[in-house]
Structure formats: structure tokens, C-alpha cells
Design an enzyme around this catalytic site. Structure first.
Site, PDB file in Angstrom:
ATOM      1  CE1 TYR A  19      56.092  14.408 -66.042  1.00 51.58           C
ATOM      2  CE2 TYR A  19      58.110  13.632 -65.043  1.00 51.58           C
ATOM      3  CZ  TYR A  19      56.827  14.084 -64.919  1.00 51.58           C
ATOM      4  OH  TYR A  19      56.263  14.205 -63.671  1.00 51.58           O
ATOM      5  NE  ARG A  66      52.963  24.274 -59.331  1.00 52.38           N
ATOM      6  CZ  ARG A  66      53.207  23.030 -59.772  1.00 52.38           C
ATOM      7  NH1 ARG A  66      53.715  22.810 -60.976  1.00 52.38           N
ATOM      8  NH2 ARG A  66      52.934  21.997 -59.018  1.00 52.38           N
ATOM      9  CE  LYS A  78      52.955  15.387 -64.209  1.00 51.50           C
ATOM     10  NZ  LYS A  78      53.769  15.047 -63.049  1.00 51.50           N
ATOM     11  CD  GLU A 111      50.455  16.830 -62.626  1.00 53.52           C
ATOM     12  OE1 GLU A 111      50.052  15.681 -62.387  1.00 53.52           O
ATOM     13  OE2 GLU A 111      51.441  17.342 -62.057  1.00 53.52           O
ATOM     14  CG  ASP A 112      51.688  21.174 -63.177  1.00 56.79           C
ATOM     15  OD1 ASP A 112      51.882  20.517 -62.137  1.00 56.79           O
ATOM     16  OD2 ASP A 112      52.525  21.243 -64.085  1.00 56.79           O
ATOM     17  CG  ASP A 133      51.124  13.992 -59.991  1.00 57.17           C
ATOM     18  OD1 ASP A 133      51.449  13.011 -59.307  1.00 57.17           O
ATOM     19  OD2 ASP A 133      51.802  14.412 -60.949  1.00 57.17           O
ATOM     20  CG  ASP A 134      51.324  19.299 -58.968  1.00 59.59           C
ATOM     21  OD1 ASP A 134      52.383  19.007 -59.537  1.00 59.59           O
ATOM     22  OD2 ASP A 134      50.267  19.560 -59.606  1.00 59.59           O
ATOM     23  CG  ASN A 168      60.408  19.291 -61.918  1.00 60.87           C
ATOM     24  OD1 ASN A 168      61.542  18.865 -61.855  1.00 60.87           O
ATOM     25  ND2 ASN A 168      59.378  18.670 -61.369  1.00 60.87           N
TER      26      ASN A 168
HETATM   27  N1  LIG Z   1      59.679  16.830 -58.281  1.00 63.41           N
HETATM   28  C1  LIG Z   1      58.377  16.701 -58.320  1.00 63.41           C
HETATM   29  O1  LIG Z   1      57.831  15.602 -58.466  1.00 63.41           O
HETATM   30  C2  LIG Z   1      57.527  17.910 -58.191  1.00 63.41           C
HETATM   31  C3  LIG Z   1      58.055  19.148 -58.242  1.00 63.41           C
HETATM   32  N2  LIG Z   1      57.266  20.238 -58.114  1.00 63.41           N
HETATM   33  C4  LIG Z   1      57.902  21.539 -58.267  1.00 63.41           C
HETATM   34  O2  LIG Z   1      57.831  22.262 -57.071  1.00 63.41           O
HETATM   35  C5  LIG Z   1      57.758  23.635 -57.371  1.00 63.41           C
HETATM   36  C6  LIG Z   1      56.664  24.260 -56.525  1.00 63.41           C
HETATM   37  O3  LIG Z   1      55.421  23.676 -56.845  1.00 63.41           O
HETATM   38  P1  LIG Z   1      54.153  23.939 -55.907  1.00 63.41           P
HETATM   39  O4  LIG Z   1      54.444  23.572 -54.513  1.00 63.41           O
HETATM   40  O5  LIG Z   1      53.016  23.317 -56.558  1.00 63.41           O
HETATM   41  O6  LIG Z   1      54.043  25.527 -56.025  1.00 63.41           O
HETATM   42  P2  LIG Z   1      53.310  26.533 -55.082  1.00 63.41           P
HETATM   43  O7  LIG Z   1      53.127  27.770 -55.858  1.00 63.41           O
HETATM   44  O8  LIG Z   1      52.131  25.896 -54.458  1.00 63.41           O
HETATM   45  O9  LIG Z   1      54.374  26.805 -53.912  1.00 63.41           O
HETATM   46  C7  LIG Z   1      55.557  27.510 -54.091  1.00 63.41           C
HETATM   47  C8  LIG Z   1      56.072  27.903 -52.722  1.00 63.41           C
HETATM   48  O10 LIG Z   1      57.378  28.436 -52.869  1.00 63.41           O
HETATM   49  C9  LIG Z   1      57.443  29.668 -52.169  1.00 63.41           C
HETATM   50  N3  LIG Z   1      58.426  30.534 -52.782  1.00 63.41           N
HETATM   51  C10 LIG Z   1      58.384  31.134 -53.982  1.00 63.41           C
HETATM   52  N4  LIG Z   1      59.503  31.847 -54.178  1.00 63.41           N
HETATM   53  C11 LIG Z   1      60.250  31.711 -53.066  1.00 63.41           C
HETATM   54  C12 LIG Z   1      61.496  32.217 -52.661  1.00 63.41           C
HETATM   55  N5  LIG Z   1      62.223  33.003 -53.441  1.00 63.41           N
HETATM   56  N6  LIG Z   1      61.959  31.869 -51.448  1.00 63.41           N
HETATM   57  C13 LIG Z   1      61.246  31.083 -50.648  1.00 63.41           C
HETATM   58  N7  LIG Z   1      60.055  30.549 -50.978  1.00 63.41           N
HETATM   59  C14 LIG Z   1      59.571  30.865 -52.182  1.00 63.41           C
HETATM   60  C15 LIG Z   1      56.045  30.238 -52.243  1.00 63.41           C
HETATM   61  O11 LIG Z   1      55.922  31.192 -51.200  1.00 63.41           O
HETATM   62  P3  LIG Z   1      54.568  32.042 -50.949  1.00 63.41           P
HETATM   63  O12 LIG Z   1      53.599  31.021 -50.439  1.00 63.41           O
HETATM   64  O13 LIG Z   1      54.984  33.013 -49.928  1.00 63.41           O
HETATM   65  O14 LIG Z   1      54.185  32.609 -52.254  1.00 63.41           O
HETATM   66  C16 LIG Z   1      55.218  28.975 -52.033  1.00 63.41           C
HETATM   67  O15 LIG Z   1      55.110  28.681 -50.669  1.00 63.41           O
HETATM   68  C17 LIG Z   1      57.551  23.750 -58.880  1.00 63.41           C
HETATM   69  O16 LIG Z   1      58.765  24.112 -59.474  1.00 63.41           O
HETATM   70  C18 LIG Z   1      57.190  22.359 -59.303  1.00 63.41           C
HETATM   71  O17 LIG Z   1      57.697  22.064 -60.579  1.00 63.41           O
HETATM   72  C19 LIG Z   1      55.935  20.153 -57.882  1.00 63.41           C
HETATM   73  C20 LIG Z   1      55.337  18.936 -57.820  1.00 63.41           C
HETATM   74  C21 LIG Z   1      56.092  17.715 -58.028  1.00 63.41           C
HETATM   75  C1  LIG Z   2      56.568  16.957 -61.585  1.00 56.72           C
HETATM   76  C2  LIG Z   2      55.437  17.827 -61.401  1.00 56.72           C
HETATM   77  O1  LIG Z   2      54.314  17.369 -61.298  1.00 56.72           O
HETATM   78  C3  LIG Z   2      55.634  19.241 -61.333  1.00 56.72           C
HETATM   79  O2  LIG Z   2      56.763  19.706 -61.365  1.00 56.72           O
HETATM   80  O3  LIG Z   2      54.633  19.945 -61.248  1.00 56.72           O
HETATM   81 MG   LIG Z   3      52.813  18.793 -61.528  1.00 55.46          MG
END
Ligand SMILES: NC(=O)C1=CN([C@@H]2O[C@H](COP(=O)(O)OP(=O)(O)OC[C@H]3O[C@@H](n4cnc5c(N)ncnc54)[C@H](OP(=O)(O)O)[C@@H]3O)[C@@H](O)[C@H]2O)C=CC1
Ligand SMILES: CC(=O)C(=O)O
Ligand SMILES: [Mg+2]
Length: 623
Positions: A171, A224, A242, A314-315, A337-338, A479
Site C-alpha cells: 500500500y 488522480r 485496496k 478510487e482515485d 473512498d477519497d 500520499n
Molecule cells: N490519507 C488518506 O487517507 C487520503 C489521502 N489523500 C491524499 O490527499 C491528496 C489530495 O487528494 P484529493 O483531495 O483527492 O485531490 P484533489 O485534486 O481533489 O484536491 C487537491 C486540492 O489541493 C489543492 N492544491 C493543489 N496544490 C496546492 C498548493 N500548492 N497549495 C494549496 N492548495 C493546493 C487543489 O487546489 P485547486 O482546487 O485550486 O486546484 C485542490 O483543491 C492526495 O495526495 C491524496 O493522496 C486522499 C484521499 C485519502
Molecule cells: C489513501 C488514498 O486513498 C489516497 O491517497 O488516495
Molecule cells: Mg485514494
């Protein structure tokens, strides 16, 4: 070696049984809260949906033969008993050197194996020893994937018994690197690839998968992948990873799990130029072409596996993720999931952290870096939990939650240009560009990173959080490790040991001024395996937000005094199966309460029932 066809007469008899069973259940009825369900079932009555499901352990037409009309083709499945060489090559049944003398005689294995008979325990010891010889994480990943392909039970035995050590291998973070290099390391397919080439034929493609009775699908379109961006078809590593956690952490049988990657192209030029890239070499399809493929996929899944197959998105990139969830949550058993799984896990950590921070959720101020799927998904569930626990309306609860995206703080003056999922968070405030200024202006007690961009919680940001709060709660959720907003070491040293820290990918314990800090892993992996088990075991037909809240409460209640003393707001993964059973039970209980569960009668002890449903990887004896 012999083979036999499943007797048609038996199936016909079972079909008759099913009809009788349905009638009986329809007459008997159960208490169903129809009002709660209308929204989630697209107006269909629950009894109609239950009827389509083949209620409560009724025998399903899993091969689609009874449902098919005369002009539709069906697949002539046959079952055969593996023996000899083919038994050794079948990962579900292969035990390698652990085949007993009697099994070697009975199953034509003499001479195909060296004379030694090993126990599963010894095999486990050997594989762990070999794995530890590899210095490069990707080599460990490949060795684990090879094992999964060779001897499934040994793979899961290893993963369950060494979960803290092996989770980072199968993972995050290693799966991220594996996806980036998937073309180069690809050996055998571990899931279904559905590309634009299969348009119009997706149902047939599903039938090519060797297992017919599927209960959980994890599907990605690879746009993503973690915080690594568009990895196209190579995102397959994610559904595979997963689903291995569904089995190892949640006890869902591997044979009912199906990883799927939908390939609509990639906009990643590096991959398009890579001769080893395994996906379609074209730019991503969008708009109607994309929507039609997804629609065909969703319909085919339901047609092939029935109403009660759980589909985990997912993603996907956020421009598709929210739309797909909104479109299918009332007609299919789906969750993202996200957006939702992450929200449930983070909320659990926040509920647990109140023991250290004091106050209630409503007393805290939250600031997110990143306003996408994870950020807005978590924000919404926090607000929902506040409304459930207080009389504060949702609009009001949202006002204590602030988000920063790539353009700065989300404020009302930006509302017109914001994506729809950001609009609820556009509060009145003057524009703020930088995170550090947002921290100073908003004065959050909790800072959560969901940006996908590493190193964005700088020393200045962490110090500002520490100057504002005696115990700043900092979560760097992005991540893999390379994208974490800060490391555990940075959080503890820059806050002079005051921060409570959790991260999406694991970090080693940190020594600071004579104390050892052990950070928790705030990753949706804590919830989705137990959440899925709860849904499957109760025959739940739709996902409701209250089930996510139930999972959060269940996970939070598993954090012990010992964890708090170490600074953790999540329990260690070592107890995850017990925790998953507890989560499954609470999720199922909520589903029964909402009238969404179809497996009747409701088991009286849901924790025991969850445990009894769990797959165990011990070898079985073959007659
Ligand atoms: N720990 C966990 O269980 C999980 C972790 N994650 C992690 O979270 C991260 C984001 O995932 P997700 O929400 O799906 O992604 P998205 O693409 O949906 O969202 C990313 C967000 O971050 C913003 N962003 C990007 N660069 C910057 C920056 N330099 N400064 C400020 N804001 C910024 C984007 O802004 P804008 O909208 O303006 O483009 C957007 O709002 C990934 O790395 C993923 O691995 C996700 C799911 C689960
Ligand atoms: C953990 C997870 O689902 C992610 O980083 O997208
Ligand atoms: Mg994910």
C-alpha cells in the site's frame, strides 16, 4: 483429474426455492423506514430493491443464466477440480511445500515437489526472511505480488501477521512507485482492464473474469493516483492494493473482490511517450464519451453481479469523482473512498483527539490546505457530525471550517468562480493568498493537509500553529510520503514536541528531547475494509452518511490510553481485524436501523457475526 458441469436440474430447483423464498419474505415483511430511503433509492421502494437482490441469503442467479432471455447468449461455465501440476499453479489452492504426504498422493503431486513437507509457519518465516533481504521497497512490492500470484493464502497470512511491516509495501507509499513503474514491472494481470476499446462489450468483459460471485469492486480511471497525478492505466496498482486490504484487514474473501481499471487514455505525456506504457496511447476521453463508458460499466456491473455488489470509486480526479458519486449513489451501492472513506477516518481521529485537546468538535476551528475530494469530503462530515451532536444547523457548523486551495483562502468574493464542491466553504473574509497568512488570520486549532503537494507545511506554518495552540493538531494526509505536507519529525521538532500529528503514509517514531513520539496513520485504510464488510454481511443496499459517522465513532472508540500516552490518535494496525469487526458491526447496525439492510433476521451479536464472516488464510486440508 475430472470435471463436471453444474447440474441444470439443481439450479432449476434452487430457482424455484428462490421464488418461494421471495414470496415468503414479502409476506413476512420487516420494519422499513421508507422516508429515510426515498432519497437513497431514487424513489424505488425498498421491497422492490430487496426483491431484485434475492433477499436474505436466497440463492442468486450468479451466472445470469436464468435472467437471460432466449435471444441473449450465456457463458457455458464448467467447474473442474485442479490436481497435479495445475493445482501447484493455482494460487487459490497452492500450498507449495506444505502439501501433506497424503495430499501429494491423492492429488498427483508426487515428483512435482521436493520431498520436504513444510508448515505454513515455516513458509511464512522463510518468505519474511527473504523479503527483508531486499533493500529497495519496489523489490519487496514485486516479491509480494509474486507471492499473491503463487500462493494466495500464504500472501494473506503474511500480510495479516506482519501488517505494520507489510502495509507500506503493498500500500502507500510503495504502491505509488509501483504504479509509476507499472508498465515496466507488469507480469500478470491482477484485475480487469476495461478500455474505450471495450465500449459496447463491457458485460462480456466482466464475464471473462474467472470468479462469478463478486461482492466488492474497487474501480479507478487512474486520473488522480495518490498525490502522483494522472497515471492512466497504470493506476491498476491501487484497486489491487485496496482489495488486498479488504481481505487482510477486513476479512472479505479474496475471491469476491474484483479490481478494475477503466482506461480512457491519459494526459500524462511521459507515459504516452513511454514504450513500456500498458494503457491506451491517447489523450483522455472526456464529456459524453467518458460518461457513456462509465454508464455502460455501471449498468453492466449491476446486470452481472446484481444489486448488492459494492462499488468503491478510487482515485478519480475531482472533476469526475463528485459527479459520479452524485449520479450513482441513489441507484447503486457505491461510495467514494477519497471523499467519504477518508472523511470517516479523519473524523475518527478528530473525535479521538478531543481527549487530548479538550472541548467538543464545535469548539474547534479547522483549516485545510487542499479543497478537493479529501478536503471538502472531510469538511462536510465534520460539519455533519457537529449537527448530529448539537442543535447547530449545517450552515452554521460549516463556518468553523476553512479551506485553502491553489489560489488561496476560499472566501465569498471568489464564489462565482469556484467549483461546486467548494462553494459551501466560501465564508466572508478578505482574500488571503498564502497558507501562513491564512493560519495567522483564521487561528485554527486543527490544520489538515489534503493538497497532494509535499513540504507545504513549512517550519513557519508549524511554528505559527504551535504559537496559537498548546497542542496543535496537524494532519499531513497527502500520499505517498513524498507528497506529505510535512514529516513526523518536522511536526514534532518544529512544534517543540507539542503537536499531535497524524499522516496519510506511515512515519517511523521520532525521538525529541528524550521522548518518543509515535504518530498515527490517518488513512482511509482504517475504515473501508470494515465498512465494506459491514455492508456485505448485512446485505445493505445503499450507503448512507450516517453509516460513515458510525464507522468514525467505532474507530475512535478503539484508541486506548496507551495510544494517547504515545501521542497517537489512531490505534496501531496490529489490531485491525478486531477493529474492522467492530466497525463492520456498527455500520451494519446503522444500516439495519435505517432499513437499508436486507439480510434478515438481523444477527443479535453483530461483532461476533462479523468475526464469523471473516476469511482466514490458514491452509485447508484437501480430500
Ligand atoms: N490519507 C488518506 O487517507 C487520503 C489521502 N489523500 C491524499 O490527499 C491528496 C489530495 O487528494 P484529493 O483531495 O483527492 O485531490 P484533489 O485534486 O481533489 O484536491 C487537491 C486540492 O489541493 C489543492 N492544491 C493543489 N496544490 C496546492 C498548493 N500548492 N497549495 C494549496 N492548495 C493546493 C487543489 O487546489 P485547486 O482546487 O485550486 O486546484 C485542490 O483543491 C492526495 O495526495 C491524496 O493522496 C486522499 C484521499 C485519502
Ligand atoms: C489513501 C488514498 O486513498 C489516497 O491517497 O488516495
Ligand atoms: Mg485514494
Amino acid at each position: 483429474m475430472f470435471s463436471f458441469n453444474k447440474p441444470i436440474l439443481l439450479r432449476k430447483a434452487l430457482g424455484l426455492f428462490l421464488v418461494g423464498e421471495r414470496r415468503r419474505r414479502r409476506g413476512g415483511g420487516g420494519v422499513v423506514m421508507e422516508s429515510t430511503l426515498k432519497e437513497l433509492t431514487n424513489g424505488e421502494s425498498v421491497l422492490d430493491i430487496k426483491d431484485k437482490c434475492g433477499v436474505a441469503g436466497g440463492v442468486e442467479d450468479i451466472y445470469g443464466e436464468d435472467r437471460a432471455t432466449e435471444d441473449q447468449t450465456i457463458t457455458p461455465w464448467t467447474f473442474s477440480v485442479a490436481s497435479g501440476y495445475s493445482l501447484l499453479r493455482d494460487p487459490h489452492y497452492n500450498k507449495g511445500l506444505a502439501f501433506t504426504e497424503a495430499e501429494r498422493d491423492a492429488h498427483y503431486l508426487r515428483g512435482l515437489l521436493p520431498p520436504t513437507v513444510s508448515s505454513q509457519q515455516l513458509q511464512e518465516k522463510k518468505v519474511m526472511h527473504n523479503l527483508r533481504q531486499y533493500q529497495v521497497p519496489l523489490q519487496r512490492y514485486m516479491a509480494m505480488m509474486d507471492l499473491q500470484e503463487r500462493n494466495e493464502r500464504l500472501f494473506y497470512k503474511l500480510l495479516i501477521d506482519n501488517v505494520e511491516e507489510l502495509l507500506p509495501v503493498v500500500y502507500t507509499p510503495t504502491v505509488g512507485e509501483a504504479c509509476q513503474k507499472y508498465g515496466g514491472i507488469f507480469r500478470r494481470p491482477q484485475g480487469l482492464f476495461i478500455s474505450l476499446k471495450e465500449k459496447g462489450k463491457i458485460l462480456e468483459v466482466l464475464k471473462n473474469w474467472p470468479e462469478k460471485s463478486i461482492q466488492v469492486i474497487v474501480v479507478t480511471d487512474g486520473e488522480r493516483i495518490l498525490g502522483l497525478g494522472d497515471l492512466g492505466c497504470q493506476g491498476m496498482g491501487i484497486p489491487v492494493g485496496k482489495l488486498s486490504l479488504y481481505t487482510a484487514l477486513g476479512g472479505v474473501r479474496p475471491s469476491v473482490c474484483l479490481p478494475i481499471t477503466i482506461d480512457v487514455g491519459t494526459n500524462n505525456q511521459k507515459l504516452l511517450d513511454d514504450e513500456f506504457y500498458i494503457g491506451l496511447k491517447q489523450k483522455r476521453a472526456t464529456g459524453q464519451e467518458y460518461a457513456e463508458l462509465l454508464e455502460e460499466f455501471m449498468s453492466a456491473v449491476k446486470q452481472n453481479y446484481g444489486e448488492k455488489v459494492l462499488i468503491q470509486f478510487e482515485d478519480f480526479a475531482n472533476h469526475n469523482a463528485f459527479e459520479l458519486l452524485a449520479k450513482y449513489r441513489t441507484t447503486h451501492l457505491v461510495f467514494n473512498d477519497d471523499i467519504q472513506g477518508t472523511a470517516s477516518v479523519v473524523l475518527a481521529g478528530l473525535i479521538a483527539s478531543l481527549k487530548l485537546l479538550g472541548g467538543t468538535l464545535a469548539d474547534h476551528t479547522f483549516l485545510f490546505l487542499g479543497a478537493g475530494e479529501a478536503g471538502t469530503g472531510i469538511a462536510e462530515l465534520i460539519a455533519l457530525e457537529i449537527t448530529r451532536k448539537t442543535s447547530v444547523p449545517l450552515e452554521e457548523a460549516r463556518k468553523k471550517i476553512w479551506l485553502v486551495d491553489s489560489k488561496g483562502l476560499i472566501v465569498s468574493s471568489r464564489v462565482e468562480s469556484l467549483q461546486h464542491f467548494k462553494k459551501p466553504w466560501a465564508h466572508d473574509h478578505e482574500p488571503v493568498k498564502e497558507l501562513i497568512d491564512a493560519v495567522k488570520a483564521i487561528k485554527p486549532t486543527v490544520l489538515i493537509g489534503t493538497s497532494g503537494v509535499g513540504k507545504t507545511f513549512t517550519k513557519e506554518v508549524v511554528e505559527a500553529m504551535a504559537s496559537l495552540n498548546p497542542k496543535p493538531l496537524i494532519m499531513a494526509l497527502s500520499n505517498p510520503t513524498s507528497q506529505a505536507e510535512c514529516t513526523a519529525e518536522e511536526a514534532y521538532t518544529w512544534s517543540k514536541g507539542h503537536a499531535i500529528f497524524a499522516s496519510g503514509s506511515p512515519f517511523d517514531p521520532v525521538e525529541f528531547e528524550g521522548r518518543t513520539f509515535v504518530s498515527g496513520q490517518a488513512n482511509n485504510a482504517y475504515v473501508f475494509p470494515g465498512f465494506g464488510l459491514g455492508i456485505i454481511m448485512s446485505g445493505t443496499i445503499r450507503v448512507h452518511d450516517d453509516m460513515l459517522l458510525a464507522a468514525s465513532e467505532a474507530l475512535a472508540s478503539e484508541v486506548t490510553e496507551d495510544d494517547y500516552l504515545k501521542g497517537r490518535i489512531y490505534p496501531p494496525f496490529t489490531n485491525i481485524r478486531k477493529i474492522s469487526a467492530h466497525i463492520a458491526a456498527e455500520v451494519a447496525a446503522k444500516a439495519y436501523e435505517l432499513g437499508l439492510a436486507t439480510r434478515l433476521p438481523r444477527p443479535s451479536d453483530l461483532v461476533k457475526y462479523a468475526e464469523s464472516c471473516m476469511y482466514t488464510p490458514l491452509y485447508r486440508s484437501y480430500r
